[in-house]
Design a protein around this motif. Structure first.
Motif, PDB file in Angstrom:
ATOM      1  N   UNK A 144     -11.315   6.644   9.716  1.00 19.62           N
ATOM      2  CA  UNK A 144     -12.322   7.045   8.741  1.00 19.62           C
ATOM      3  C   UNK A 144     -11.618   7.486   7.469  1.00 19.62           C
ATOM      4  N   UNK A 145     -11.818   6.706   6.384  1.00 19.19           N
ATOM      5  CA  UNK A 145     -11.081   6.999   5.162  1.00 19.19           C
ATOM      6  C   UNK A 145     -11.893   7.796   4.155  1.00 19.19           C
ATOM      7  N   UNK A 146     -13.023   8.372   4.586  1.00 15.50           N
ATOM      8  CA  UNK A 146     -13.819   9.257   3.725  1.00 15.50           C
ATOM      9  C   UNK A 146     -14.157   8.621   2.382  1.00 15.50           C
ATOM     10  N   UNK A 147     -14.547   7.363   2.432  1.00 16.53           N
ATOM     11  CA  UNK A 147     -14.986   6.705   1.210  1.00 16.53           C
ATOM     12  C   UNK A 147     -13.887   6.068   0.388  1.00 16.53           C
ATOM     13  N   UNK A 148     -12.612   6.243   0.801  1.00 16.10           N
ATOM     14  CA  UNK A 148     -11.505   5.665   0.045  1.00 16.10           C
ATOM     15  C   UNK A 148     -11.267   4.224   0.514  1.00 16.10           C
ATOM     16  N   UNK A 149     -12.273   3.393   0.360  1.00 15.14           N
ATOM     17  CA  UNK A 149     -12.189   2.035   0.888  1.00 15.14           C
ATOM     18  C   UNK A 149     -11.113   1.214   0.204  1.00 15.14           C
ATOM     19  N   UNK A 150     -10.942   1.384  -1.090  1.00 12.72           N
ATOM     20  CA  UNK A 150      -9.966   0.583  -1.828  1.00 12.72           C
ATOM     21  C   UNK A 150      -8.549   0.848  -1.344  1.00 12.72           C
ATOM     22  N   UNK A 154      -6.157  -1.706   0.787  1.00 19.06           N
ATOM     23  CA  UNK A 154      -4.832  -2.063   0.258  1.00 19.06           C
ATOM     24  C   UNK A 154      -3.763  -1.880   1.323  1.00 19.06           C
ATOM     25  N   UNK A 155      -3.857  -0.781   2.092  1.00 18.11           N
ATOM     26  CA  UNK A 155      -2.900  -0.540   3.170  1.00 18.11           C
ATOM     27  C   UNK A 155      -3.033  -1.599   4.253  1.00 18.11           C
ATOM     28  N   UNK A 156      -4.270  -1.869   4.676  1.00 13.61           N
ATOM     29  CA  UNK A 156      -4.504  -2.868   5.725  1.00 13.61           C
ATOM     30  C   UNK A 156      -3.986  -4.239   5.306  1.00 13.61           C
ATOM     31  N   UNK A 157      -4.252  -4.629   4.061  1.00 14.58           N
ATOM     32  CA  UNK A 157      -3.794  -5.940   3.574  1.00 14.58           C
ATOM     33  C   UNK A 157      -2.270  -6.008   3.552  1.00 14.58           C
ATOM     34  N   UNK A 158      -1.629  -4.913   3.146  1.00 16.23           N
ATOM     35  CA  UNK A 158      -0.178  -4.893   3.078  1.00 16.23           C
ATOM     36  C   UNK A 158       0.438  -5.009   4.470  1.00 16.23           C
ATOM     37  N   UNK A 159      -0.129  -4.269   5.431  1.00 19.98           N
ATOM     38  CA  UNK A 159       0.385  -4.328   6.800  1.00 19.98           C
ATOM     39  C   UNK A 159       0.202  -5.730   7.382  1.00 19.98           C
ATOM     40  N   UNK A 160      -0.981  -6.310   7.176  1.00 15.89           N
ATOM     41  CA  UNK A 160      -1.259  -7.608   7.788  1.00 15.89           C
ATOM     42  C   UNK A 160      -0.597  -8.762   7.040  1.00 15.89           C
TER      43      UNK A 160
END
Length: 288
Positions: A144-150, A154-160
């Motif tokens: 749960x990123x508390x609304x910090x979707x961007x 960005x983290x998810x895209x970088x990891x994947x």
């Protein structure tokens, strides 16, 4: 399993740049100065306070950690994990005008060094003042990123971009090999669950000042405590190889036990002062 270290380091540096530029401190009614705080992660091997670390023989190199058990040998070549947030909680202020808000970073990805190296995540400019507690959360990509979707995306895209098959429920990955006592060696890539909150209080409080003195906060982790059993055997991580079994291993308790120490490390500054003193003495001797 082979993987490209160059890609690994390029991705890490991109993440660190993102971490540094996206760290946030909440402004207060009083404009306060800022000081330097660097967060470091280190690997340590063995401890008198750890029951499991004494069960195997541990040898660290620049790129890997080797753990020998009664059933075989584990070689860990890479450990990565997700930190969803890192916070510094301020101490109670005597005066309302001195009150500061807590420091909270955006999520970031840790490439844990397995030898003598130190991973410095950032040199953060945060509000000057006293901080009494550090906290960081290890979570999976579905946190749960508390609304910090961007920032989360960005983290998810970088990891994947490096680990295309990273499961949403995973917070950590381990690469390496297991060699059984009969000499058979098999590689593995293991995704793990470790959704936990690590907190430590500073006594005395961490003092952040404006006088260019950098405070270094070191998180010392002993992965051996995750992987050695009480009977002296090591976990055969090939049993959790993702490509073969599509199964996560759980490391909540193990991860917490593996965080042996979080401390403010002044050694770098003391060593620098000592070096300067020795250099000055040498110069004086030359003059004589």
């Amino acid at each position: 399993m082979k993987f490209t270290k160059l890609l690994s380091y390029t991705t890490l540096f991109a993440l660190l740049a993102f971490f540094i530029t996206s760290c946030d401190t909440t402004s207060t009614s009083t404009e306060l100065g800022k000081g330097n705080v660097e967060l470091q992660f280190k690997t340590v091997s063995g401890s008198s306070s750890s029951k499991t670390s004494s069960s195997g023989t541990i040898a660290s190199t620049h790129d890997s950690l080797t753990i020998e058990g009664t059933n075989g040998t584990l070689q860990i070549d890479d450990i990565r994990f997700i930190v969803s947030e890192f916070e510094l909680e301020p101490a109670d202020a005597e005066d309302d005008s001195e009150e500061i808000e807590e420091f909270e970073s955006r999520p970031f990805f840790v490439d844990l060094p397995l030898g003598e190296d130190v991973l410095s995540l950032a040199n953060n400019q945060i509000q000057a003042g006293l901080y009494e507690e550090l906290e960081f959360n290890v979570e999976d990509l579905d946190f749960d990123d508390d609304g910090e979707e961007e920032e989360h995306q960005a983290l998810a895209d970088s990891i994947r971009s490096e680990f295309a098959d990273w499961p949403d429920e995973a917070s950590m990955v381990l690469f390496g090999t297991f060699t059984s006592t009969d000499g058979q060696t098999q590689s593995f890539k293991v995704f793990a669950k470790a959704e936990i909150e690590i907190g430590r209080e500073f006594n005395p409080p961490l003092e952040v000042t404006e006088d260019n003195i950098q405070q270094v906060v070191s998180v010392r982790i002993n992965p051996t405590t995750w992987l050695v059993k009480e009977d002296g055997s090591v976990l055969d991580l090939t049993q959790y190889d993702w490509d073969e079994h599509q199964e996560l291993i759980e490391f909540e308790v193990e991860f917490e036990n593996g965080v042996e120490e979080i401390e403010v490390d002044d050694d770098d500054f003391e060593d620098e002062d000592d070096d300067n003193d020795e250099e000055e003495d040498d110069n004086n001797e030359d003059d004589d």
